[in-house]
Motif scaffolding. Structure first.
Motif, PDB file in Angstrom:
ATOM      1  N   GLN A 231      44.116  13.293  -5.814  1.00  0.00           N
ATOM      2  CA  GLN A 231      43.854  13.281  -7.264  1.00  0.00           C
ATOM      3  C   GLN A 231      45.085  12.884  -7.987  1.00  0.00           C
ATOM      4  O   GLN A 231      44.986  12.360  -9.085  1.00  0.00           O
ATOM      5  CB  GLN A 231      42.935  14.432  -8.039  1.00  0.00           C
TER       6      GLN A 231
ATOM      7  N   VAL B 274      43.009  17.464  -1.452  1.00  0.00           N
ATOM      8  CA  VAL B 274      42.064  16.679  -2.470  1.00  0.00           C
ATOM      9  C   VAL B 274      42.715  16.710  -3.733  1.00  0.00           C
ATOM     10  O   VAL B 274      43.027  15.586  -4.509  1.00  0.00           O
ATOM     11  CB  VAL B 274      40.570  17.320  -2.632  1.00  0.00           C
ATOM     12  N   LEU B 275      43.376  17.862  -4.056  1.00  0.00           N
ATOM     13  CA  LEU B 275      43.945  17.794  -5.377  1.00  0.00           C
ATOM     14  C   LEU B 275      45.239  16.744  -5.197  1.00  0.00           C
ATOM     15  O   LEU B 275      45.385  16.189  -6.400  1.00  0.00           O
ATOM     16  CB  LEU B 275      44.702  19.113  -5.688  1.00  0.00           C
TER      17      LEU B 275
ATOM     18  N   ASP C 188      41.298  21.772  -0.358  1.00  0.00           N
ATOM     19  CA  ASP C 188      41.395  21.842  -1.781  1.00  0.00           C
ATOM     20  C   ASP C 188      42.650  21.237  -2.198  1.00  0.00           C
ATOM     21  O   ASP C 188      42.620  20.337  -2.861  1.00  0.00           O
ATOM     22  CB  ASP C 188      41.190  23.087  -2.310  1.00  0.00           C
ATOM     23  N   LEU C 189      43.647  21.671  -1.568  1.00  0.00           N
ATOM     24  CA  LEU C 189      44.993  21.100  -1.761  1.00  0.00           C
ATOM     25  C   LEU C 189      45.101  19.435  -1.583  1.00  0.00           C
ATOM     26  O   LEU C 189      45.753  18.751  -2.096  1.00  0.00           O
ATOM     27  CB  LEU C 189      46.115  21.849  -1.305  1.00  0.00           C
TER      28      LEU C 189
ATOM     29  N   LEU D 193      49.020  27.862   2.772  1.00  0.00           N
ATOM     30  CA  LEU D 193      49.210  29.080   2.265  1.00  0.00           C
ATOM     31  C   LEU D 193      48.577  30.261   3.073  1.00  0.00           C
ATOM     32  O   LEU D 193      48.919  31.352   3.090  1.00  0.00           O
ATOM     33  CB  LEU D 193      48.766  29.293   0.756  1.00  0.00           C
TER      34      LEU D 193
ATOM     35  N   ASP E 245      39.995  26.381   4.132  1.00  0.00           N
ATOM     36  CA  ASP E 245      39.318  25.582   2.915  1.00  0.00           C
ATOM     37  C   ASP E 245      40.476  25.314   1.753  1.00  0.00           C
ATOM     38  O   ASP E 245      40.290  24.288   1.261  1.00  0.00           O
ATOM     39  CB  ASP E 245      38.582  26.665   2.160  1.00  0.00           C
ATOM     40  N   LEU E 246      41.545  26.203   1.636  1.00  0.00           N
ATOM     41  CA  LEU E 246      42.333  26.140   0.724  1.00  0.00           C
ATOM     42  C   LEU E 246      43.397  24.785   0.877  1.00  0.00           C
ATOM     43  O   LEU E 246      43.691  23.966   0.013  1.00  0.00           O
ATOM     44  CB  LEU E 246      43.303  27.447   0.618  1.00  0.00           C
TER      45      LEU E 246
ATOM     46  N   ARG F 126      52.815  25.814  -8.643  1.00  0.00           N
ATOM     47  CA  ARG F 126      51.911  26.819  -8.639  1.00  0.00           C
ATOM     48  C   ARG F 126      52.198  27.944  -7.534  1.00  0.00           C
ATOM     49  O   ARG F 126      51.750  29.223  -7.399  1.00  0.00           O
ATOM     50  CB  ARG F 126      50.493  26.355  -8.419  1.00  0.00           C
TER      51      ARG F 126
END
Lengths: 152, 187
Positions: free
Chosen positions: A69, A65-66, A62-63, A45, A58-59, A87
């Protein structure tokens, strides 16, 4: 010369380096492969023209890693993708879904091509029929010859 | 009939140009993404606060806050970070927003060390009634946030009504935030 080669080799390795960091990867190779495949289809994004697999934002990290998970928690590929789409919306998908709102996007070019081809076909057909026009009448032939004689 | 056929391509072209003109929205920043969360309930969250953060009146407020804390009130929720330069730009606007909007302004520190966020607020002032720290950025992802600062207006039932991407300007506050807050508060 050798230095140039070394520099080039180093440049090549940085080109090969991916955004995915070793620490992010899952131990299960099959699961990691699924995560990689999904993350190549998801838009970062922040950069907006890169997948989260390619992006160093960074985002995107994070995505990634998410996403891993979610897969570890037992999500199917579809469920994991939907989790992120809920989201961020369809925009997060690099390949837009086929639905009424995107029909023009998916089928518009083919429709325009068909329209153009139809027009061209009609035009060409009319041109060939015009070649079959009746031959000149005796009067027209006489006039044509007279004109040609004048010219010559 | 023949004449009409020649006009068809022109009409198609005009229709296409018209469509692009509307769809591309001149004046819109194409990197500002629409939010899919508008009209949906805000995600659940419960965030720890800053160590002894003062509010606008210099009072020390309850540490952290959750979605339940916002229930029954129209809330302006602002994601910020001490490391974010545009957040410093919008800070004076936020400082003025609380009193004018007569509505709670709450803040979530996005991926910010609590001590850094606290130092930021001590230096520039605290516009927030409550502050939560989203250290891993997971709450932000649940909101569909893709950069700081972002500002949300959440109604009394906890539904997200507006998202503003990027620094708040006095103009955006007057045109978007305040009218919406007034309308939602009246309900």
């Amino acid at each position: 010369m050798r230095i140039v080669l070394i520099v080039l080799a180093l440049c090549a390795t940085t080109l090969m380096a991916r955004a995915v960091e070793p620490g992010e990867m899952l131990k299960d190779p099959a699961l990691e492969a699924r995560a990689r495949a999904i993350s190549r289809e998801l838009r970062c994004l922040v950069c907006q023209n890169e997948s989260i697999d390619d992006s160093n934002a960074d985002l995107a990290h994070d995505l990634r890693v998410l996403l891993r998970q979610r897969l570890l928690a037992g999500d199917s590929d579809r469920e994991a993708i939907d989790f992120i789409v809920r989201r961020y919306g369809d925009f997060v998908l690099l390949k837009p879904p086929v639905e009424p709102a995107t029909y023009f996007l998916w089928f518009g070019p083919a429709a325009l091509l068909a329209l153009g081809a139809g027009g061209a076909w009609l035009y060409l057909r009319r041109r060939t029929t015009s070649a079959d026009e009746p031959p000149l009448s005796p009067e027209e032939t006489r006039r044509l010859e007279a004109l040609l004689r004048e010219q010559g | 009939m023949r004449r009409l056929l020649f006009i068809v391509p022109l009409l198609l072209f005009v229709a296409l140009v018209g469509y692009f003109f509307v769809a591309l929205e001149p004046g819109r920043n194409s990197t500002d993404l629409p939010s899919t969360m508008i009209g949906k309930p805000a995600p659940d969250f419960s965030l720890p606060g800053l160590p002894g953060s003062p509010n606008a009146n210099g009072q020390f407020v309850k540490l952290g806050f959750s979605k339940q804390d916002m229930a029954g009130r129209v809330v302006v929720l602002n994601f910020f970070a001490s490391w974010c330069v545009p957040c410093r730009v919008e800070h004076p606007v936020l400082m003025g927003l609380g009193p004018t909007a007569n509505t709670p302004v709450v803040g979530i520190a996005y991926k910010d060390k609590p001590e850094d966020a606290l130092a930021f607020l001590k230096e520039y002032g605290n516009p927030y009634l409550a502050i939560g720290v989203d250290l891993d950025g997971r709450t932000a992802i649940d909101f569909g946030l893709y950069g700081v600062p972002e500002t949300y207006v959440i109604d009394k039932t906890g539904v997200i009504r507006l998202r503003h991407v990027g620094p708040l300007t006095a103009e955006a506050v007057a045109r978007e935030i305040l009218p919406l807050v007034a309308e939602l508060s009246a309900r």
